[in-house]
Write a protein that holds these residues in place. Sequence first.
Motif: not given
Length: 389
Positions: A1-28
């Motif tokens: 079975m092929r193991i999917s690469p860790n998305p946290l080592r990629g470029q797309q997912f961490p960028a989305v995570l950063l944006l979401v975290a900043a948005g939540l900080g501003l919201l809360f």
Amino acid sequence: MRISPNPLRGQQFPAVLLLVAAGLGLLFANLPTHDGLAAFLDFHIAVPGTDLDLSISHWVSDGLLAVFFLMVAIELRHELTHGELDSPRKALQPAIAAAGGVLIPIAVYLLIAGGDSSTSSGWPIPTATDIAFALGVLAMFGRGLPSTVRVFLLALAILDDIIGIIFIAVVFTDDVQWLQLGLAIVGVAVFWLLSRLLHAKGHTIIAVAMVIVGLVTWGLMYSSGIHATIAGVLLGLVMAPVPAGRTRHALEPTVNGAILPIFAFVAAFVVIPELSISELSPAFWAIVVALPVGKIIGISLFGWIAMRIRPKGADPALPFGDILAAGALGGIGFTVSLLLSNLAFDGDPGIRDQAILGVLVGSLIALVLSMIIVSARARFYRRTAAVSS
């Protein structure tokens, strides 16, 4: 079975995570939960027997972010020795573009906010480029772009980071405690020696000793009056190549998945001021304009000049459209710009919060602008490839 690469080592997912975290900080920060979270972030934790007594928010910006800068420094060293900046010929063109991406935003900021002594100190804020965010946007919307665009952007952003680190170390440092600084430098030297021993012998106890020395060096750097993240920079720069590479690989998921999102949340935890547009600080407007507009003009103009004067034997010049795309991506300041906002206006919470909002708004404008330009350039290359085939 092929193991999917860790998305946290990629470029797309961490960028989305950063944006979401900043948005939540501003919201809360703007919900009824504000007071409880603000009290939690202001809660102080002291280290017995030392002068380390920081609020949780400062443990994040001074402590956790030092780990991020350690990883940045490891990448900087690699690029300067074996990567895209390992020769003057390679470094010249992105260096000129990076200079434009620093000088023009500073000029724009000072033009708008430099006349007021309460806001003039914020001029370093719009000089930064967020590598993770910019590369994430490029990966998401740049399918079909030649690899030379990524190489140019990476070199540009790395040089931006070097400039940002210099600003943190020099501009925002006063009342230096020279004894603690000297001891911190000794700690860096011991760390360097241990990293060589780890490279040669590979004993676990040496790695443990390096962690201890690194923590002590961080504490001494903080006590010296120089921003503690500089300790992370120095330790990353002196680490032996093989241990450095392994350290970066080990830290990458934690930095991308926890440290940077936590910092983004804490930094963006600001109350939106109940002011009319005309009452907003010049610092807010200066950052909102300087990040997307100053960056794209500075990088594009200086990058175009650099391509015209490139030395003989250099790589082929990038088309202006590709330089324009890199310039738009360079306007995404985010992580380092948020840190610079906190440093520049540490004594004025009102202006500091508006500066942080300016970083978020300016980076968002740059994000949208870069998505449009990068997508257009990618479509152009895909059409060209389809016609030629």
